[in-house]
Design an enzyme around this catalytic site. Structure first.
Site, PDB file in Angstrom:
ATOM      1  N   HIS A   1      34.608 -10.689  44.257  1.00  0.00           N
ATOM      2  CA  HIS A   1      33.285 -10.346  44.817  1.00  0.00           C
ATOM      3  C   HIS A   1      33.057 -11.223  46.046  1.00  0.00           C
ATOM      4  O   HIS A   1      32.488 -12.308  45.958  1.00  0.00           O
ATOM      5  CB  HIS A   1      32.184 -10.570  43.774  1.00  0.00           C
ATOM      6  CG  HIS A   1      32.291  -9.630  42.621  1.00  0.00           C
ATOM      7  ND1 HIS A   1      31.555  -8.460  42.549  1.00  0.00           N
ATOM      8  CD2 HIS A   1      33.072  -9.649  41.521  1.00  0.00           C
ATOM      9  CE1 HIS A   1      31.880  -7.813  41.432  1.00  0.00           C
ATOM     10  NE2 HIS A   1      32.797  -8.513  40.793  1.00  0.00           N
TER      11      HIS A   1
ATOM     12  N   GLN B   1      26.261  -2.450  41.729  1.00  0.00           N
ATOM     13  CA  GLN B   1      26.018  -3.579  40.809  1.00  0.00           C
ATOM     14  C   GLN B   1      24.852  -3.338  39.831  1.00  0.00           C
ATOM     15  O   GLN B   1      24.930  -3.699  38.663  1.00  0.00           O
ATOM     16  CB  GLN B   1      25.722  -4.835  41.649  1.00  0.00           C
ATOM     17  CG  GLN B   1      25.220  -6.035  40.898  1.00  0.00           C
ATOM     18  CD  GLN B   1      26.338  -6.859  40.289  1.00  0.00           C
ATOM     19  OE1 GLN B   1      27.143  -7.465  40.998  1.00  0.00           O
ATOM     20  NE2 GLN B   1      26.405  -6.876  38.969  1.00  0.00           N
TER      21      GLN B   1
ATOM     22  N   HIS C   1      40.763  -8.311  41.952  1.00  0.00           N
ATOM     23  CA  HIS C   1      39.341  -8.166  41.571  1.00  0.00           C
ATOM     24  C   HIS C   1      38.535  -9.378  42.019  1.00  0.00           C
ATOM     25  O   HIS C   1      38.660 -10.470  41.478  1.00  0.00           O
ATOM     26  CB  HIS C   1      39.195  -7.997  40.056  1.00  0.00           C
ATOM     27  CG  HIS C   1      37.787  -7.654  39.656  1.00  0.00           C
ATOM     28  ND1 HIS C   1      37.414  -6.416  39.193  1.00  0.00           N
ATOM     29  CD2 HIS C   1      36.646  -8.382  39.690  1.00  0.00           C
ATOM     30  CE1 HIS C   1      36.118  -6.398  38.943  1.00  0.00           C
ATOM     31  NE2 HIS C   1      35.628  -7.590  39.240  1.00  0.00           N
TER      32      HIS C   1
ATOM     33  N   HIS D   1      34.082  -1.613  37.134  1.00  0.00           N
ATOM     34  CA  HIS D   1      33.721  -2.563  36.091  1.00  0.00           C
ATOM     35  C   HIS D   1      33.459  -1.700  34.868  1.00  0.00           C
ATOM     36  O   HIS D   1      32.568  -0.838  34.902  1.00  0.00           O
ATOM     37  CB  HIS D   1      32.451  -3.314  36.470  1.00  0.00           C
ATOM     38  CG  HIS D   1      32.647  -4.367  37.507  1.00  0.00           C
ATOM     39  ND1 HIS D   1      33.042  -4.072  38.788  1.00  0.00           N
ATOM     40  CD2 HIS D   1      32.506  -5.724  37.445  1.00  0.00           C
ATOM     41  CE1 HIS D   1      33.137  -5.208  39.473  1.00  0.00           C
ATOM     42  NE2 HIS D   1      32.816  -6.221  38.682  1.00  0.00           N
TER      43      HIS D   1
HETATM   44 FE   FE2 Z   1      33.591  -8.289  38.753  1.00  0.00          FE
END
Ligand code: FE2
Length: 425
Positions: free
Chosen positions: A59, A152, A57, A210
């Site tokens: 970004h 997001q 996980h 998420h």
């Molecule tokens: Fe995250």
């Protein structure tokens, strides 16, 4: 037998001492003492030799952007999201790619050779998607990089996101993401889980959402995600990331929830470094820790991986691409201090996370891809305790990073040449 590389007398994670012979990018032989010529010998006596670290996980579209256009002054999740909103219009293809490649170099030096990164698909330009698809191709000789289409700002909360998600998947993004707790209503969140899992099932893709990244004990999207995993036959292909609301949920409800998750075959990916700093921010004292219930999930038979989540970005001002840091924090926050639990934390950042990512060619076994890391530690728990130096990293049969061994008085393994041994401690 002739090998390209012979890793000599390393200590395997199960405690056995062995030689590992590598030929044509694959593990050709493992044995107590291998005979034969080798193009290169890596002396690993007294050192742990493990499969590479895996981060399920991350970004990568935001990483190493610390300070652009400003620093997150409060360090909170909400300021981080606002800051990412300020940064997004300033992103360029070249800058995203350059930062991501720089991060991949850090990762390699840390023995981190598989990363699942979420990539924001709310920007209609899909600039970060295109940049990270190029990065994926460039690092393919040494890093397994998976991309998740991540809405997001919310799948329903932002215009065009459904079309952008489908476009990103068409372009080659591997996995369907989501953020149900960020939709406008609980009902929208529930619908988003159903619709996104439907897209994944239709296309034969994995899901990584998420999910319930909040301190709200009533955030229940994990239940829906487990339900859809089962309904659509997606067992082994779905992960719920963060799941922090579970920390605050009613115990009775959790006693029903955990068997449902286990039954569905869904995995969980907490992110200890980030969850410990971002959760519980509205609390006075006592302050909740906010990490999901790791030991309880493991006991229920749920597969758990730990993620790094962020490094030097709008949400987190620290980080080094070191999965041993992540294991160290996870072990502490989850109070996993029995010998078996500490050992498990090493598996969580290696083999367990590899299983979540579906890496079939992973692991120290004959015939598998020759990717491994030589650590300056005598065993997996010592590696976590010392956040041990990565002395040699081999990716698909090639040495990609090396560091000299330093003398240390901190090792209990009594390896030859250590200061502790010389002084008779
Ligand atoms: Fe995250």
């Amino acid at each position: 037998m002739a090998f390209d590389i012979l890793v000599r007398q390393g200590i395997l994670p199960d405690g056995a001492t062995a030689d590992i012979g590598i030929s044509d990018g694959r593990i050709a032989a493992i044995g107590p003492k291998l005979e034969g010529e080798a193009g290169r010998i890596v002396e690993a006596e007294g050192c742990l030799v493990a499969p590479p670290f895996v981060d399920p996980h991350f970004h990568m579209d935001a990483t190493l952007s610390y300070g652009i256009p400003r620093i997150n002054a409060s360090g909170t999740l909400l300021e981080g999201i606002a800051l990412w909103g300020e940064l997004k219009p300033l992103l360029t293809h070249e800058a995203v790619k350059e930062r991501a490649l720089r991060y991949c170099d850090w990762a390699v030096s840390m023995g981190l050779l598989a990363i699942r990164t979420h990539v924001d698909v709310c920007d209609d330009r899909l600039l970060a998607v295109e940049a990270l698809l190029e990065v994926k191709k460039e690092v393919a000789p040494y890093i397994d990089l998976q991309l998740v289409a991540f809405p997001q700002d919310g799948f329903y909360r932002t215009p065009n996101v459904k079309a952008n998600t489908l476009r990103a998947l068409d372009l080659g993004v591997d996995i369907v993401g989501g953020i149900p707790h960020f939709e406008r209503t609980m009902e929208d969140g529930r619908r988003s889980v159903t619709e996104l899992c439907g897209i994944a099932a239709e296309r034969g893709l994995m899901v990584d959402m998420h999910c319930d990244e909040t301190d709200d004990p009533l955030s229940r999207h994990v239940e829906q995600l487990a339900y859809e995993t089962q309904r659509l036959g997606l067992a082994g292909r779905v992960a719920g990331s963060h799941l922090t609301s579970m920390h605050s949920m009613d115990n009775y409800y959790v006693s029903k929830l955990l068997p449902l998750i286990a039954e569905s075959g869904m995995a969980a990916i907490p992110n200890p470094l980030i969850n410990i700093v971002l959760q519980g921010r509205h609390d006075t004292y006592p302050k909740r820790r906010g990490m999901t219930r790791v030991p309880e999930m493991l006991k229920a038979g749920i597969r758990v991986g730990f993620g790094q989540d962020c490094v030097l970005d709008p949400w987190y001002s620290l980080g080094t691409a070191d999965m041993l840091d992540v294991a160290f924090m996870g072990l502490h926050v989850a109070q996993m201090t029995s010998p078996a639990d500490m050992r498990r934390c090493f598996d969580i950042v290696t083999t367990e996370s590899a299983a979540i990512m579906g890496l079939e060619d992973y692991g120290l076994a004959v015939g598998r891809r020759a990717s491994l890391v030589v650590l300056d530690a005598g065993n997996p728990v010592e590696a976590i305790r010392l956040r041990a130096e990565r002395l040699c990293v081999i990716a698909r049969g090639k040495v990609v990073a090396e560091r000299p061994r330093r003398e240390t008085a901190l090792s209990l393994s009594g390896r030859p040449g250590s200061v502790a041994r010389r002084h008779g401690v």
